[in-house]
Design an enzyme around this catalytic site. Structure first.
Site, PDB file in Angstrom:
ATOM      1  N   THR A   1       0.882 -33.920 -11.850  1.00  0.00           N
ATOM      2  CA  THR A   1       2.037 -34.290 -12.667  1.00  0.00           C
ATOM      3  C   THR A   1       2.733 -33.095 -13.323  1.00  0.00           C
ATOM      4  O   THR A   1       3.745 -33.254 -13.980  1.00  0.00           O
ATOM      5  CB  THR A   1       1.631 -35.307 -13.764  1.00  0.00           C
ATOM      6  N   GLY A   2       2.194 -31.904 -13.116  1.00  0.00           N
ATOM      7  CA  GLY A   2       2.856 -30.703 -13.651  1.00  0.00           C
ATOM      8  C   GLY A   2       4.172 -30.449 -12.903  1.00  0.00           C
ATOM      9  O   GLY A   2       4.337 -30.870 -11.769  1.00  0.00           O
TER      10      GLY A   2
ATOM     11  N   THR B   1      -3.306 -21.593  -9.115  1.00  0.00           N
ATOM     12  CA  THR B   1      -3.296 -21.053 -10.476  1.00  0.00           C
ATOM     13  C   THR B   1      -3.484 -19.529 -10.520  1.00  0.00           C
ATOM     14  O   THR B   1      -4.306 -18.981  -9.785  1.00  0.00           O
ATOM     15  CB  THR B   1      -4.422 -21.728 -11.295  1.00  0.00           C
TER      16      THR B   1
ATOM     17  N   GLU C   1      -2.464  -4.252   0.278  1.00  0.00           N
ATOM     18  CA  GLU C   1      -2.056  -3.412  -0.858  1.00  0.00           C
ATOM     19  C   GLU C   1      -3.232  -2.543  -1.303  1.00  0.00           C
ATOM     20  O   GLU C   1      -4.357  -2.840  -0.940  1.00  0.00           O
ATOM     21  CB  GLU C   1      -1.677  -4.322  -2.048  1.00  0.00           C
TER      22      GLU C   1
ATOM     23  N   HIS D   1      -0.009  -7.026  -8.011  1.00  0.00           N
ATOM     24  CA  HIS D   1      -1.154  -7.904  -8.203  1.00  0.00           C
ATOM     25  C   HIS D   1      -2.281  -7.290  -9.038  1.00  0.00           C
ATOM     26  O   HIS D   1      -2.419  -6.081  -9.098  1.00  0.00           O
ATOM     27  CB  HIS D   1      -1.723  -8.298  -6.843  1.00  0.00           C
TER      28      HIS D   1
END
Lengths: 303, 404
Positions: free
Chosen positions: A17-18, A99, A217, A260
């Site tokens: 629901t985010g 996330t 990277e 990153h």
């Protein structure tokens, strides 16, 4: 064929629901993915784009009536570990963790728990994976109509630490007529669920895949691990690598972190220069320019 | 978050590892009192977040409290590698029989913490590992199961340490491993771990670093135990005005993420670039084609017009910047039209012609048709995904070289 996903793969979205998750759910459904439920504690009985929402993963599995293959986890960092463990405890074997900013101790815990249950984690801090014209699990490629422009079925397996570059590189492979078998955004954190070397056996077993492209990277030992894997396993797959962030090798950049979380160069061993030397020693072609990738792949596959 | 030595010592102490009776002092008077309490020869150590203290004169030995005060006064004024100390640590001068090394770090390949122990402490562990591999014990610990003392014992015994030394060092390494996990450390090191002439073991120096992502949930130790203020972010270098301004613009609006760095960059081509690894790729591409970037930046996560405008303005305001290049890898979340609006607004507000100021706009993807209409209106040169990141960077470099 493809790796990890196929046309029958079912999955749920944890944290459905985010705001971001609602978009992502629509993108995946539009692309043809089978999302069989969503989980947000306290929101039982709602729907997101027609997908039923449950309080727990157990409810979603019970409602579905049989095992669910995967879960996209897009809950805040403080809740991610519990959500992942919940999914694995309920029989889910493939986790895509979207996330960002999860402490690496939590990630390491999740990975160890997943290993005990024969489950696989992709990410965190990733855009997921896509099998062109079959399904996608995660935000990779964006809305279905955009994903269709960048990803056409083909022979190249793509793995990338950068989500955005997964699509950029896949788009160039598609434009060159090579196409993509499966593209995986593996995530840019210092500790991730699945490294290049850990995904190689899947590509090796996939008949459709004829070559691998990796985007990488500075930071970490993931490329050394891939080089070791390639040398020890007599892989049939040619690998083409692109290394970004060479400017970080400059003296005045030492100790700085760019991009990153995994790109903090801590020692000489994980610098771009050192990585290129290691990859090339293992027979992996490292291209100088991003636009040289399709040609380098063509040179290495038998057509 | 990196810790000062006096804080690292406190963390070790809280974990139940023995330390000497040290004092943290911010004035010469405090140092005198600390030395009086210790009551014997002392060591006075500068508290800075940088290495090379000994060489710079930031570590001094004193026989009397007055001498300790004098050293403290000098050290408190001594700048080391551009850092001023936050205080000094006054420590008893230990009677050392033997120095050891103990640490816990992450092993990213195994995805587990790794315990390290050596009976050759006090010096660089990497050098010991290279020259005397049999003097370095290693062992992974689980992320889930409790750390057993036996695991630490195995690591220490592997270096040949036995007898009471093994039994005294074992709980120290085990406690270090537990604190590493419980406090979300990315480095927990005691070097040297000293065996004193009376046979006891104490941590004589410690280095601790906590993962930034975990700082929010370690409030108990950070605020209550160590008294570290919430706004203390411990930059290990001093951010430039450009970096501070970009950070403030980012913080002012929750939509999207921008990041700006200019440490080590002083060129004439401003960069508004991004989408994850795209910024690394583009910075290389500009440099490899003879361009001189004025900054490194990242923009992504679907920023607002204000945020894109704010970043572009800061870049344009930098000394020596003549043009900006706005480039990203194919975007799916970030909207092309919004970024276009933002960078054009920045040019206009600074009284510059967008067509002259924006060397190239290469952001293919979401809402690109809408973006292209805006760019057309202002005469800005743009290109789609058929032009690679390399070629787009090349066009920007050619334009700025043509201009100067």
């Amino acid at each position: 064929m493809s790796i990890l996903l196929n046309k029958d793969t079912t999955f749920i979205v944890q944290g459905i629901t985010g705001r971001e998750a609602v978009n992502l759910t629509k993108e995946c459904l539009d692309y043809g993915s089978k999302i069989v439920g969503g989980v947000t504690p306290g929101r039982l009985g709602r729907e997101v784009h027609g997908v039923p929402v449950f309080d727990t993963v157990a409810q979603a599995v019970e409602s579905h009536g049989s095992a669910i293959d995967g879960s996209i986890v897009t809950v805040p960092p403080g809740f991610t570990k519990d959500a992942v463990v919940e999914a694995i405890a309920n029989g889910i074997k493939l986790l895509v963790i979207v996330t960002e900013r999860i402490p690496r101790g939590d990630v390491a815990e999740m990975v160890e728990f997943a290993n005990l249950h024969d489950a696989r984690i992709i990410g965190p801090n990733c855009l997921g994976l896509i099998v062109p014209e079959v399904c996608k699990m995660g935000g990779i490629g964006g809305p279905a109509k955009d994903a269709a422009k960048s990803y056409k079925p083909g022979v190249v397996g793509v793995m990338s630490r950068s989500g955005g570059m997964t699509t950029e590189i896949s788009s160039s492979l598609t434009a060159a007529g090579l196409g993509v078998s499966t593209a995986v955004s593996i995530g840019g954190d210092a500790i991730i669920g699945s490294t290049y070397a850990e995904l190689m056996p899947y590509f090796e077993a996939d008949e459709q895949t004829e070559a691998i492209v990796i985007y990488t990277e500075p930071g970490g030992r993931m490329e050394a691990q891939l080089s070791e894997w390639k040398q020890e396993n007599n892989s049939r797959l040619p690998i083409v690598a692109f290394m970004a962030g060479k400017f970080m090798d400059d003296e005045e950049m030492q100790g700085m972190s760019f991009g990153h979380a995994g790109t903090i160069v801590e020692g000489k061993e994980d610098s771009a220069t050192e990585k290129i030397i290691r990859l090339e020693a293992a027979g992996i072609k490292v291209v100088e320019r991003i636009d040289e990738i399709p040609e380098a792949v063509k040179e290495r596959i038998e057509r | 978050m990196i810790f000062y030595e006096y804080e690292a010592r406190k963390i070790v102490e809280l974990a139940g590892i023995p330390v000497t009776k040290y004092g943290f002092c911010q004035t010469a008077d405090e140092a005198r009192k600390a030395a009086e309490e210790i009551g014997g020869p002392t060591v006075i150590k500068s508290q800075v977040l940088t290495g090379g203290r000994m060489k710079a004169g930031g570590v001094q030995f004193a026989d009397t409290p007055d001498e300790a005060a004098k050293h403290a006064e000098d050290i408190l004024k001594l700048e080391i590698n551009g850092h001023m100390p936050v205080g000094v640590l006054v420590d008893p001068k230990a009677e050392i029989k033997q120095e050891y090394y103990a640490s816990v770090v992450w092993d990213g390949t195994a995805k587990k913490p790794l315990m390290l122990f050596s009976d050759m402490g006090g010096i660089d562990i990497e050098q010991v590992a290279e020259e005397h591999p049999d003097h370095v014990g290693r062992g992974h610990i689980s992320n889930i199961l409790p750390v057993g003392d036996y695991e630490a014992k195995q690591v220490i015994a592997a270096t040949g340490v036995t007898g009471s030394q093994l039994n005294r060092a074992t709980p120290i390494l085990a406690k270090l491993a537990r604190l590493f996990r419980e406090n979300d450390m990315i480095l927990a090191e005691i070097n040297p771990l000293a065996e004193l002439t009376d046979g006891s073991f104490v941590a004589l120096d410690a280095h601790m670093e906590m993962e930034e992502e975990a700082v929010g949930r370690q409030k108990n130790i950070l605020r209550k135990e160590l008294g570290i203020a919430e706004e203390d972010t411990r930059d290990t270098y001093v951010p430039s005005d450009f970096e501070k301004n970009v950070k403030a613009i980012d913080a002012a609006d929750h939509r999207g993420v921008i990041q700006g760095k200019d440490h080590g960059f002083d060129g004439n081509l401003g960069l508004v670039i991004g989408a994850g690894g795209g910024s690394l790729t583009l910075t290389d591409a500009v440099r490899n084609q003879g361009g001189k970037p004025a900054n490194y930046s990242e923009i992504g996560g679907n920023p607002s017009v204000a945020k894109a405008c704010g970043l572009a303005k800061e870049v344009l305001k930098k000394d020596g910047v003549e043009k900006i290049a706005v480039m990203m890898s194919i975007v799916s979340n970030t909207r092309v039209d919004i970024v276009a609006r933002g960078v054009i607004k920045a040019c206009l507000e600074l009284g510059k012609d967008p067509a002259e100021t924006i060397a190239i706009f290469r952001i293919p993807g979401a809402w690109e048709d809408e973006g292209n209409k805006i760019l057309d209106h202002y005469g800005v040169e743009y290109c789609d995904r058929s032009v690679s990141l390399w070629d787009a960077a090349g066009r920007a470099v050619a334009k700025i070289q043509g201009a100067s």
